[in-house]
Design a protein around this motif. Sequence first.
Motif, PDB file in Angstrom:
ATOM      1  N   GLY A   1       0.810  -1.203   0.000  1.00 44.05           N
ATOM      2  CA  GLY A   1       0.000   0.000   0.000  1.00 44.05           C
ATOM      3  C   GLY A   1       0.844   1.254   0.000  1.00 44.05           C
ATOM      4  N   ARG A   2       0.140   2.379   0.010  1.00 45.94           N
ATOM      5  CA  ARG A   2       0.795   3.686  -0.003  1.00 45.94           C
ATOM      6  C   ARG A   2       0.029   4.619   0.917  1.00 45.94           C
ATOM      7  NH1 ARG A   2      -0.086   4.863  -4.770  1.00 45.94           N
ATOM      8  NH2 ARG A   2      -1.377   6.756  -4.754  1.00 45.94           N
ATOM      9  N   LEU A   3       0.763   5.404   1.707  1.00 46.75           N
ATOM     10  CA  LEU A   3       0.172   6.433   2.554  1.00 46.75           C
ATOM     11  C   LEU A   3       0.472   7.795   1.938  1.00 46.75           C
ATOM     12  CD1 LEU A   3       1.169   5.199   6.137  1.00 46.75           C
ATOM     13  CD2 LEU A   3      -0.907   4.665   4.832  1.00 46.75           C
ATOM     14  N   GLU A   4      -0.573   8.550   1.648  1.00 46.70           N
ATOM     15  CA  GLU A   4      -0.412   9.922   1.180  1.00 46.70           C
ATOM     16  C   GLU A   4      -0.648  10.845   2.380  1.00 46.70           C
ATOM     17  OE1 GLU A   4      -2.987  10.564  -2.123  1.00 46.70           O
ATOM     18  OE2 GLU A   4      -1.800   9.303  -3.475  1.00 46.70           O
ATOM     19  N   ILE A   5       0.360  11.656   2.706  1.00 45.94           N
ATOM     20  CA  ILE A   5       0.356  12.438   3.940  1.00 45.94           C
ATOM     21  C   ILE A   5       0.471  13.915   3.600  1.00 45.94           C
ATOM     22  CG2 ILE A   5       1.542  12.817   6.141  1.00 45.94           C
ATOM     23  CD1 ILE A   5       2.591   9.907   5.804  1.00 45.94           C
ATOM     24  N   ALA A   6      -0.447  14.721   4.168  1.00 48.40           N
ATOM     25  CA  ALA A   6      -0.443  16.165   3.918  1.00 48.40           C
ATOM     26  C   ALA A   6      -0.830  16.883   5.204  1.00 48.40           C
ATOM     27  CB  ALA A   6      -1.414  16.524   2.797  1.00 48.40           C
TER      28      ALA A   6
ATOM     29  N   LEU B   1      -7.220   8.491  10.362  1.00 46.18           N
ATOM     30  CA  LEU B   1      -6.839   9.295   9.211  1.00 46.18           C
ATOM     31  C   LEU B   1      -6.112  10.579   9.573  1.00 46.18           C
ATOM     32  CD1 LEU B   1     -10.101   8.853   7.109  1.00 46.18           C
ATOM     33  CD2 LEU B   1      -8.052   7.438   7.151  1.00 46.18           C
ATOM     34  N   THR B   2      -5.802  10.801  10.850  1.00 50.29           N
ATOM     35  CA  THR B   2      -5.061  11.992  11.261  1.00 50.29           C
ATOM     36  C   THR B   2      -4.000  11.620  12.295  1.00 50.29           C
ATOM     37  OG1 THR B   2      -6.646  12.535  13.029  1.00 50.29           O
ATOM     38  CG2 THR B   2      -7.031  13.526  10.859  1.00 50.29           C
ATOM     39  N   VAL B   3      -2.876  12.299  12.208  1.00 53.01           N
ATOM     40  CA  VAL B   3      -1.833  12.262  13.240  1.00 53.01           C
ATOM     41  C   VAL B   3      -1.460  13.714  13.501  1.00 53.01           C
ATOM     42  CG1 VAL B   3       0.487  11.508  13.870  1.00 53.01           C
ATOM     43  CG2 VAL B   3      -0.972  10.013  12.480  1.00 53.01           C
TER      44      VAL B   3
ATOM     45  N   MET C   1      -1.359  16.169  10.541  1.00 55.65           N
ATOM     46  CA  MET C   1      -1.161  15.397   9.319  1.00 55.65           C
ATOM     47  C   MET C   1      -2.424  14.613   8.954  1.00 55.65           C
ATOM     48  SD  MET C   1       2.723  13.863   9.766  1.00 55.65           S
ATOM     49  CE  MET C   1       2.579  13.366  11.494  1.00 55.65           C
ATOM     50  N   LEU C   2      -2.882  14.781   7.720  1.00 50.95           N
ATOM     51  CA  LEU C   2      -3.975  13.988   7.182  1.00 50.95           C
ATOM     52  C   LEU C   2      -3.376  12.824   6.407  1.00 50.95           C
ATOM     53  CD1 LEU C   2      -6.331  16.822   5.864  1.00 50.95           C
ATOM     54  CD2 LEU C   2      -6.373  15.687   8.091  1.00 50.95           C
ATOM     55  N   VAL C   3      -3.883  11.619   6.664  1.00 49.50           N
ATOM     56  CA  VAL C   3      -3.306  10.413   6.082  1.00 49.50           C
ATOM     57  C   VAL C   3      -4.368   9.685   5.265  1.00 49.50           C
ATOM     58  CG1 VAL C   3      -2.085   8.255   6.531  1.00 49.50           C
ATOM     59  CG2 VAL C   3      -1.778  10.208   8.078  1.00 49.50           C
ATOM     60  N   LYS C   4      -4.062   9.434   3.993  1.00 54.01           N
ATOM     61  CA  LYS C   4      -4.942   8.645   3.135  1.00 54.01           C
ATOM     62  C   LYS C   4      -4.204   7.369   2.747  1.00 54.01           C
ATOM     63  CE  LYS C   4      -5.925   9.972  -1.115  1.00 54.01           C
ATOM     64  NZ  LYS C   4      -6.579  10.689  -2.253  1.00 54.01           N
ATOM     65  N   GLU C   5      -4.801   6.245   3.065  1.00 49.98           N
ATOM     66  CA  GLU C   5      -4.187   4.943   2.783  1.00 49.98           C
ATOM     67  C   GLU C   5      -4.779   4.369   1.500  1.00 49.98           C
ATOM     68  OE1 GLU C   5      -3.480   0.598   4.970  1.00 49.98           O
ATOM     69  OE2 GLU C   5      -4.460   2.259   6.037  1.00 49.98           O
TER      70      GLU C   5
ATOM     71  N   LEU D   1      -8.801   4.449   1.333  1.00 46.50           N
ATOM     72  CA  LEU D   1      -9.621   4.388   2.535  1.00 46.50           C
ATOM     73  C   LEU D   1      -9.962   5.821   2.918  1.00 46.50           C
ATOM     74  CD1 LEU D   1     -10.795   2.666   4.878  1.00 46.50           C
ATOM     75  CD2 LEU D   1      -8.630   3.027   6.062  1.00 46.50           C
ATOM     76  N   THR D   2     -11.224   6.215   2.748  1.00 43.07           N
ATOM     77  CA  THR D   2     -11.597   7.617   2.907  1.00 43.07           C
ATOM     78  C   THR D   2     -12.339   7.905   4.193  1.00 43.07           C
ATOM     79  OG1 THR D   2     -13.620   7.210   1.651  1.00 43.07           O
ATOM     80  CG2 THR D   2     -11.693   7.983   0.434  1.00 43.07           C
TER      81      THR D   2
END
Length: 251
Positions: free
Chosen positions: A169-174, A200-202, A205-209, A216-217
């Motif tokens: 998988g891939r984590l897109e972090i913004a 979905l948050t740290v 940071m917003l994290v989309k897997e 995963l929304t």
Amino acid sequence: MGPRHTQGLLLLFLLGASSSTEAPEVQCFKNVSMYIEEKDYHAFTWTTENVETCDNVTFCQESILIIKAAGTKTAILATKGCIPATMEEIMYIQHTPPPGLVAVSYSSYCDKSVCNDKDRLNEFGNLQEIPVTPTVSPTLQCPTCVALGTCDSAPSLPCPQGATRCYEGRLEIAGGGIESSVEVKGCTALMGCRLMAGMLTVGPMLVKEICQNKPLTQTPKAESGATCLPILVWRLHLLLPLVLESLVHFS
């Protein structure tokens, strides 16, 4: 003249009183780190001299996400700075437990100037000791890698005992000054696209897997009778230690 003079003094007094009750400016350390540790992730340090001034009713934050695969590299994404918040708190989350891939995060909000001053992993509680199950005789092997962007190569490694499938998988972090993606491959016992266990948050940071082009929304809800995934969350509001200290003092 007397009444006007008195009114003028009263106006100045009220203006002075209102300005003195304004919340003092909060300054926070500001830093972003995106780091791949090839050997020992404990060597990560997070020092900075950069400081930013926050708006009123704003807190300092420091947040960190760590993703580790057995026998390979560790991804560390960390941010410090100002954040709108309603209360002080500390949160430690074990998103994915061993065997195999491990994902953990830490975030802290505080309202004193430059209070976001941690600089070593041994100051972040359990983040310093990420358990990894030893590998055994291979009954399952998976491509294994952790990389910012994409993996140049993903060697096939034997899985730890208890791992039942391969994760890719891939984590897109913004957010928090970070704009990056992390590619992750490895062994796991969890089913589905669940490396972050639906969180979905740290901190900021917003994290989309994303797995197999299926993002995963939203956080899935456990249906009646469903088995909850093994996620460990420690959320500590900073008022709690003060209450416990008072109880000890008066016991």
